[in-house]
Design a protein around this motif. Structure first.
Motif, short mmCIF file in Angstrom:
data_model
loop_
_atom_site.label_atom_id
_atom_site.label_comp_id
_atom_site.label_asym_id
_atom_site.label_seq_id
_atom_site.Cartn_x
_atom_site.Cartn_y
_atom_site.Cartn_z
N THR A 115 0.82 -1.22 0.00
CA THR A 115 0.00 0.00 0.00
C THR A 115 0.86 1.27 0.00
O THR A 115 2.09 1.20 0.12
CB THR A 115 -0.90 0.03 1.25
OG1 THR A 115 -0.03 0.18 2.41
CG2 THR A 115 -1.73 -1.23 1.39
N ASN A 116 0.20 2.41 -0.10
CA ASN A 116 0.89 3.70 -0.03
C ASN A 116 1.62 3.86 1.30
O ASN A 116 2.69 4.48 1.38
CB ASN A 116 -0.10 4.85 -0.22
CG ASN A 116 -0.66 4.89 -1.62
OD1 ASN A 116 -1.33 3.97 -2.05
ND2 ASN A 116 -0.38 5.96 -2.35
N GLU A 117 1.04 3.33 2.37
CA GLU A 117 1.67 3.39 3.68
C GLU A 117 3.02 2.69 3.66
O GLU A 117 3.98 3.13 4.32
CB GLU A 117 0.74 2.72 4.72
CG GLU A 117 1.26 2.74 6.15
CD GLU A 117 1.37 4.14 6.75
OE1 GLU A 117 2.26 4.32 7.60
OE2 GLU A 117 0.60 5.04 6.35
N VAL A 119 5.09 2.57 1.22
CA VAL A 119 6.07 3.47 0.57
C VAL A 119 6.64 4.43 1.61
O VAL A 119 7.85 4.68 1.65
CB VAL A 119 5.43 4.25 -0.60
CG1 VAL A 119 6.46 5.21 -1.22
CG2 VAL A 119 4.89 3.30 -1.65
N VAL A 141 10.54 6.55 -6.45
CA VAL A 141 9.14 6.96 -6.63
C VAL A 141 8.73 6.81 -8.10
O VAL A 141 7.64 6.29 -8.40
CB VAL A 141 8.92 8.41 -6.14
CG1 VAL A 141 7.55 8.93 -6.57
CG2 VAL A 141 9.05 8.49 -4.63
N LYS A 145 5.76 4.28 -9.20
CA LYS A 145 4.58 4.81 -9.89
C LYS A 145 4.36 4.07 -11.22
O LYS A 145 3.25 3.63 -11.53
CB LYS A 145 4.77 6.32 -10.16
CG LYS A 145 4.36 7.22 -9.01
CD LYS A 145 4.64 8.67 -9.36
CE LYS A 145 4.03 9.63 -8.36
NZ LYS A 145 2.61 9.86 -8.55
N MET A 156 -2.42 -0.11 -4.14
CA MET A 156 -1.66 1.13 -4.27
C MET A 156 -2.45 2.18 -5.05
O MET A 156 -2.98 1.89 -6.12
CB MET A 156 -0.34 0.84 -4.99
CG MET A 156 0.60 2.03 -5.07
SD MET A 156 1.38 2.40 -3.49
CE MET A 156 2.58 1.07 -3.41
N VAL A 158 -1.68 5.10 -7.04
CA VAL A 158 -0.49 5.66 -7.68
C VAL A 158 -0.44 7.18 -7.58
O VAL A 158 0.61 7.77 -7.30
CB VAL A 158 -0.42 5.21 -9.16
CG1 VAL A 158 0.73 5.90 -9.89
CG2 VAL A 158 -0.25 3.70 -9.23
N LYS A 160 -1.38 9.12 -5.38
CA LYS A 160 -1.14 9.64 -4.03
C LYS A 160 0.24 9.29 -3.48
O LYS A 160 0.53 9.55 -2.32
CB LYS A 160 -2.23 9.13 -3.08
CG LYS A 160 -3.60 9.72 -3.41
CD LYS A 160 -4.64 9.41 -2.37
CE LYS A 160 -5.98 10.07 -2.71
NZ LYS A 160 -7.01 9.80 -1.71
N ILE A 161 1.09 8.69 -4.32
CA ILE A 161 2.47 8.42 -3.89
C ILE A 161 3.21 9.76 -3.92
O ILE A 161 3.32 10.40 -4.96
CB ILE A 161 3.17 7.42 -4.83
CG1 ILE A 161 2.45 6.07 -4.80
CG2 ILE A 161 4.63 7.23 -4.42
CD1 ILE A 161 2.97 5.06 -5.82
N HIS A 162 3.70 10.19 -2.75
CA HIS A 162 4.31 11.53 -2.70
C HIS A 162 5.80 11.49 -3.01
O HIS A 162 6.48 10.49 -2.77
CB HIS A 162 4.07 12.18 -1.33
CG HIS A 162 4.78 11.49 -0.20
ND1 HIS A 162 4.18 10.53 0.57
CD2 HIS A 162 6.04 11.64 0.29
CE1 HIS A 162 5.04 10.10 1.49
NE2 HIS A 162 6.17 10.76 1.33
#
Length: 347
Positions: A115-117, A119, A141, A145, A156, A158, A160-162
Motif C-alpha cells: 500500500t501507499n503506507e 512506501v 518513486v 509509480k 496502491m 499511484v 497519491k504516492i508523494h
C-alpha cells in the motif's frame, strides 16, 4: 562472546534483533548504537535495520538480497513493459534496480498487498536511515509509480504516492576566464576538441560521445544532436573556431563510426576517459574546484544568458522540455546583479 542477529518487524518498524546471554561488555557496546532499544517482549536488544548495522552484525546488505519469486517475475515483466514503451536502456536499468530495492524490502509481502503506507515506511526505514539522497528517492518513486500502473490487482493509489521535496540547488558555473584556461590546457587536439565542443554547444557527456562525423554540418554551420535525452533530436550552432578545430582533428584522427572514438576504430570513447581528460586539464591549470563535464554545459547556458540570448532559445539549445528547467540560469547570471550597488558603498 556468542550472539546472533536477525531482521524483524517490531511495531511496524524494520529492526535487527540481537540475541545474546547477559554480558556487560556487549550491552555497553550495543547501547552506543544510535536507536538501540531493549524489548522485554522479544527478550532482546534491537537496532534500526540499516545497511551499516547489517554489515556490523553480519547480515547480508539489502543490495545483496534478491526479491521474492513473485518480485523477480514482476521485475522481468516490468522491464518488458518499459522496452515496449521505448524507454532507453539506461532508464530501464535505473528503474528496474530502483524497483528491485523496494521489492527486496517487502520480499515477504505479496505485491497485491503493498500500500501507499508501505512506501512511507520504506522511505523512513530504508532511504532516510541509510542517508540516501533525495534524487535516489525520487528515482524509487518514479519506478514505483510506473510499476504499479502495470499491476491490475493492487491496493496502491499511484496518484497519491508523494515525492521528496527537492533541494533547490543552483547550477555550478565557471567564469569565461576559467573556461578559457581549461579548454587551452591540452595540447592534444582530440582532448582539446572534445572539451571545447561540450562548452561551445552546451552538450551533455553522452551527447558528445554519440556524435558521428556526419552530424557536423559545416555548410549550415550546425551540430545535429540525435536522440538525446527524451529521445529528441535538436541542433546547435557551430562556432567557426570549433569548425576549424574539428577539421584539424579530423585530418589527424580520421574517425570512422563515431566522431570521437576509443583506442580501437569503431568503438565509443569511454565516459570515464572523457572525465579523465577534464581532470587532467584542471590539474594543468591548477583549478581545484570539483568541476565536472556538466559544469561546462551550465557555463555555456549562463554565458549565453549574460550575452543577452533569449531564454526560449537557450531552452531549445539545451533540449529542455520545460522552461522552468532553463529559468534556473537566471539565478546564477551575474550580469544584472553586478549592476546593483550595495548600500555598504554609501557608508
Amino acid at each position: 562472546m556468542y550472539w546472533k542477529a536477525k531482521t524483524i518487524s517490531h511495531k511496524k518498524e524494520k529492526r535487527i534483533a540481537v540475541y545474546f546471554e547477559k554480558n556487560t561488555e556487549l550491552i555497553t557496546r550495543i547501547k552506543q548504537i544510535e536507536g538501540a532499544r531493549w524489548s522485554q517482549s522479544l527478550a532482546a536488544w534491537h537496532i534500526p535495520d540499516t545497511e551499516q548495522n547489517r554489515i556490523r552484525f553480519k547480515i547480508p546488505p539489502l543490495s545483496h538480497i534478491i526479491p521474492s519469486a513473485e518480485g523477480i517475475e514482476q521485475i522481468k515483466k516490468f522491464k518488458q513493459w518499459l522496452r515496449s514503451k521505448r524507454y532507453s536502456e539506461s532508464t530501464i536499468t535505473t528503474y528496474t534496480e530502483a524497483l528491485k530495492s523496494f521489492l527486496v524490502f517487502y520480499r515477504e509481502k505479496p505485491i497485491a498487498e503493498i500500500t501507499n503506507e508501505d512506501v512511507i515506511v520504506y522511505n523512513n526505514e530504508y532511504i532516510l536511515k541509510n542517508n540516501l539522497s533525495a534524487s535516489y528517492q525520487n528515482q524509487i518513486v518514479n519506478a514505483i509509480k510506473l510499476f504499479f500502473q502495470t499491476i491490475q490487482e493492487t491496493k496502491m493509489m499511484v496518484d497519491k504516492i508523494h515525492r521528496p521535496k527537492r533541494a533547490k540547488l543552483l547550477p555550478n558555473v565557471l567564469s569565461k576566464e576559467e573556461i578559457k584556461l581549461i579548454l587551452n590546457a591540452h595540447s592534444n587536439i582530440k582532448h582539446k576538441t572534445m572539451l571545447s565542443l561540450i562548452y561551445s554547444c552546451g552538450l551533455r557527456r553522452s551527447e558528445l560521445l554519440n556524435l558521428k562525423p556526419a552530424d557536423i554540418d559545416s555548410k549550415r554551420g550546425i551540430v545535429i544532436i540525435r536522440q538525446a535525452k527524451g529521445k529528441k533530436d535538436r541542433i546547435a550552432p557551430l562556432s567557426p573556431k570549433i569548425l576549424e578545430m574539428l577539421r584539424e582533428y579530423y585530418v589527424i584522427s580520421k574517425p570512422k563510426t563515431w566522431l570521437f572514438e576509443g583506442q580501437n576504430i569503431g568503438e565509443h570513447y569511454s565516459e570515464q576517459s572523457l572525465q579523465s581528460v577534464l581532470k587532467q586539464a584542471l590539474q594543468k591549470v591548477g583549478n581545484t574546484k570539483p568541476v565536472t563535464l556538466h559544469w561546462l554545459r551550465h557555463s555555456y547556458a549562463t554565458h549565453l544568458l549574460e550575452n543577452g540570448t533569449d531564454l526560449r532559445y537557450i531552452q531549445e539549445l539545451l533540449g529542455h522540455s520545460s522552461s522552468k528547467t532553463t529559468e534556473i540560469y537566471t539565478h546564477v547570471s551575474t550580469k544584472s546583479i553586478q549592476q546593483i550597488k550595495s548600500p555598504f558603498d554609501d557608508l
